[in-house]
Design a protein around this motif. Sequence first.
Motif, PDB file in Angstrom:
ATOM      1  N   THR A   1       0.842  -1.190   0.000  1.00 18.47           N
ATOM      2  CA  THR A   1       0.000   0.000   0.000  1.00 18.47           C
ATOM      3  C   THR A   1       0.884   1.249   0.000  1.00 18.47           C
ATOM      4  OG1 THR A   1      -0.145   0.229   2.397  1.00 18.47           O
ATOM      5  CG2 THR A   1      -1.762  -1.223   1.326  1.00 18.47           C
ATOM      6  N   LYS A   2       0.251   2.386  -0.259  1.00 23.99           N
ATOM      7  CA  LYS A   2       0.997   3.642  -0.293  1.00 23.99           C
ATOM      8  C   LYS A   2       1.577   3.999   1.070  1.00 23.99           C
ATOM      9  CE  LYS A   2      -1.119   5.794  -4.282  1.00 23.99           C
ATOM     10  NZ  LYS A   2      -1.858   6.912  -4.828  1.00 23.99           N
ATOM     11  N   LYS A   3       0.872   3.667   2.150  1.00 24.23           N
ATOM     12  CA  LYS A   3       1.404   3.946   3.484  1.00 24.23           C
ATOM     13  C   LYS A   3       2.698   3.184   3.720  1.00 24.23           C
ATOM     14  CE  LYS A   3      -2.896   5.079   5.862  1.00 24.23           C
ATOM     15  NZ  LYS A   3      -3.826   4.705   6.917  1.00 24.23           N
ATOM     16  N   GLN A   4       2.734   1.932   3.310  1.00 20.73           N
ATOM     17  CA  GLN A   4       3.948   1.127   3.486  1.00 20.73           C
ATOM     18  C   GLN A   4       5.083   1.644   2.610  1.00 20.73           C
ATOM     19  OE1 GLN A   4       1.967  -2.562   2.539  1.00 20.73           O
ATOM     20  NE2 GLN A   4       2.008  -3.231   4.696  1.00 20.73           N
ATOM     21  N   ILE A   5       4.766   2.039   1.385  1.00 21.63           N
ATOM     22  CA  ILE A   5       5.780   2.621   0.503  1.00 21.63           C
ATOM     23  C   ILE A   5       6.313   3.911   1.110  1.00 21.63           C
ATOM     24  CG2 ILE A   5       6.172   3.683  -1.766  1.00 21.63           C
ATOM     25  CD1 ILE A   5       4.104   1.637  -2.868  1.00 21.63           C
ATOM     26  N   HIS A   6       5.417   4.715   1.644  1.00 20.72           N
ATOM     27  CA  HIS A   6       5.808   5.974   2.277  1.00 20.72           C
ATOM     28  C   HIS A   6       6.759   5.721   3.451  1.00 20.72           C
ATOM     29  CE1 HIS A   6       4.278  10.270   3.369  1.00 20.72           C
ATOM     30  NE2 HIS A   6       5.584  10.160   3.524  1.00 20.72           N
ATOM     31  N   LEU A   7       6.395   4.769   4.303  1.00 19.84           N
ATOM     32  CA  LEU A   7       7.257   4.440   5.445  1.00 19.84           C
ATOM     33  C   LEU A   7       8.601   3.880   4.986  1.00 19.84           C
ATOM     34  CD1 LEU A   7       4.578   2.920   7.846  1.00 19.84           C
ATOM     35  CD2 LEU A   7       5.753   5.125   8.086  1.00 19.84           C
ATOM     36  N   LEU A   8       8.594   3.119   3.899  1.00 17.67           N
ATOM     37  CA  LEU A   8       9.836   2.588   3.340  1.00 17.67           C
ATOM     38  C   LEU A   8      10.727   3.730   2.827  1.00 17.67           C
ATOM     39  CD1 LEU A   8      11.411  -0.007   2.638  1.00 17.67           C
ATOM     40  CD2 LEU A   8      10.248   0.040   0.415  1.00 17.67           C
ATOM     41  N   ILE A   9      10.135   4.695   2.156  1.00 16.89           N
ATOM     42  CA  ILE A   9      10.890   5.864   1.675  1.00 16.89           C
ATOM     43  C   ILE A   9      11.514   6.606   2.849  1.00 16.89           C
ATOM     44  CG2 ILE A   9      10.616   8.181   0.681  1.00 16.89           C
ATOM     45  CD1 ILE A   9       8.705   6.893  -1.370  1.00 16.89           C
ATOM     46  N   ILE A  10      10.744   6.782   3.922  1.00 17.76           N
ATOM     47  CA  ILE A  10      11.274   7.469   5.104  1.00 17.76           C
ATOM     48  C   ILE A  10      12.441   6.678   5.688  1.00 17.76           C
ATOM     49  CG2 ILE A  10      10.749   8.126   7.494  1.00 17.76           C
ATOM     50  CD1 ILE A  10       7.911   8.878   6.469  1.00 17.76           C
ATOM     51  N   GLY A  11      12.271   5.368   5.838  1.00 15.87           N
ATOM     52  CA  GLY A  11      13.350   4.542   6.389  1.00 15.87           C
ATOM     53  C   GLY A  11      14.607   4.575   5.534  1.00 15.87           C
ATOM     54  N   ILE A  12      14.439   4.383   4.226  1.00 11.57           N
ATOM     55  CA  ILE A  12      15.591   4.414   3.318  1.00 11.57           C
ATOM     56  C   ILE A  12      16.221   5.806   3.314  1.00 11.57           C
ATOM     57  CG2 ILE A  12      16.279   4.276   0.878  1.00 11.57           C
ATOM     58  CD1 ILE A  12      14.161   2.010   0.600  1.00 11.57           C
ATOM     59  N   GLY A  13      15.381   6.835   3.301  1.00 12.56           N
ATOM     60  CA  GLY A  13      15.894   8.208   3.305  1.00 12.56           C
ATOM     61  C   GLY A  13      16.691   8.522   4.559  1.00 12.56           C
ATOM     62  N   MET A  14      16.209   8.074   5.698  1.00 12.50           N
ATOM     63  CA  MET A  14      16.929   8.319   6.950  1.00 12.50           C
ATOM     64  C   MET A  14      18.285   7.610   6.949  1.00 12.50           C
ATOM     65  SD  MET A  14      13.783   8.279   9.701  1.00 12.50           S
ATOM     66  CE  MET A  14      14.783   8.626  11.136  1.00 12.50           C
ATOM     67  N   ILE A  15      18.298   6.371   6.466  1.00 10.74           N
ATOM     68  CA  ILE A  15      19.564   5.625   6.404  1.00 10.74           C
ATOM     69  C   ILE A  15      20.505   6.272   5.384  1.00 10.74           C
ATOM     70  CG2 ILE A  15      20.617   3.430   5.735  1.00 10.74           C
ATOM     71  CD1 ILE A  15      18.017   2.088   6.907  1.00 10.74           C
ATOM     72  N   PHE A  16      19.976   6.607   4.206  1.00 12.95           N
ATOM     73  CA  PHE A  16      20.771   7.216   3.141  1.00 12.95           C
ATOM     74  C   PHE A  16      21.438   8.511   3.616  1.00 12.95           C
ATOM     75  CE2 PHE A  16      20.791  10.234  -0.503  1.00 12.95           C
ATOM     76  CZ  PHE A  16      21.793   9.637  -1.250  1.00 12.95           C
ATOM     77  N   THR A  17      20.677   9.369   4.288  1.00 14.71           N
ATOM     78  CA  THR A  17      21.247  10.649   4.732  1.00 14.71           C
ATOM     79  C   THR A  17      22.131  10.476   5.960  1.00 14.71           C
ATOM     80  OG1 THR A  17      19.180  11.117   5.937  1.00 14.71           O
ATOM     81  CG2 THR A  17      19.425  12.079   3.726  1.00 14.71           C
ATOM     82  N   LEU A  18      21.971   9.396   6.678  1.00 14.10           N
ATOM     83  CA  LEU A  18      22.791   9.127   7.865  1.00 14.10           C
ATOM     84  C   LEU A  18      24.202   8.664   7.495  1.00 14.10           C
ATOM     85  CD1 LEU A  18      22.659   8.897  11.020  1.00 14.10           C
ATOM     86  CD2 LEU A  18      22.005   6.513  10.665  1.00 14.10           C
ATOM     87  N   LEU A  19      24.339   8.020   6.364  1.00 11.16           N
ATOM     88  CA  LEU A  19      25.606   7.387   5.988  1.00 11.16           C
ATOM     89  C   LEU A  19      26.785   8.355   5.913  1.00 11.16           C
ATOM     90  CD1 LEU A  19      24.374   4.836   3.299  1.00 11.16           C
ATOM     91  CD2 LEU A  19      25.005   4.389   5.688  1.00 11.16           C
ATOM     92  N   SER A  20      26.540   9.583   5.504  1.00  8.60           N
ATOM     93  CA  SER A  20      27.655  10.520   5.304  1.00  8.60           C
ATOM     94  C   SER A  20      28.012  11.322   6.556  1.00  8.60           C
ATOM     95  CB  SER A  20      27.319  11.482   4.161  1.00  8.60           C
ATOM     96  OG  SER A  20      26.222  12.292   4.542  1.00  8.60           O
TER      97      SER A  20
END
Length: 186
Positions: A1-20
């Motif tokens: 569902t879109k809610k799950q995709i949204h939460l996945l984007i947030i999770g990936i985004g947080m990890i992606f921006t955390l790496l640097s």
Amino acid sequence: TKKQIHLLIIGIGMIFTLLSLFHTNIWFDESYSVSLATHSFSEIWRIDSHDVHPVLYYQLLHCLYLMFGENIQVYRLFSWACLSMMGIFGYTGIRKDYGEDCGLWFSFFVFFFPVNVVYAGEIRMYMLVSLLILLGTFYAIRIAKGQKNIWNHIRMVLFFVLAAYTHYYGLLAAAVVNLILLVILI
């Protein structure tokens, strides 16, 4: 569902921006922030009165300094946390007021817009002022739409005042949004 995709984007985004974030290199402006954070609250006011930036960000860094000592990673995590709160707000606030698609795309662009990726790891006030202007503008739009709940007014004023004390861009952005709101209400 879109809610799950949204939460996945947030999770990936947080990890992606955390790496640097996990490096100890700092550039000149960051060194000013780190140095100022080690001073007392009153000294920060005195020193920063000769600078162009308002004091709120440095006062908040000083609070982190009092809790964790002079820790470059903690200071960087503060900027990252502000970015993360903006991305999460896409799920909690934007999605609620503007729909699932708008909230999802908002969160996506918050996390993957290149300048945000850079600023998320800098010991500067740009992510904090962006968060505060986002929140103030969100409540200003609610007021413009006729939701004249007193809490919308209080939140808008609070976030805009905090933004003005964070960076002069925050003052300018708050002034522009309030001017537009005034025109709409008139």
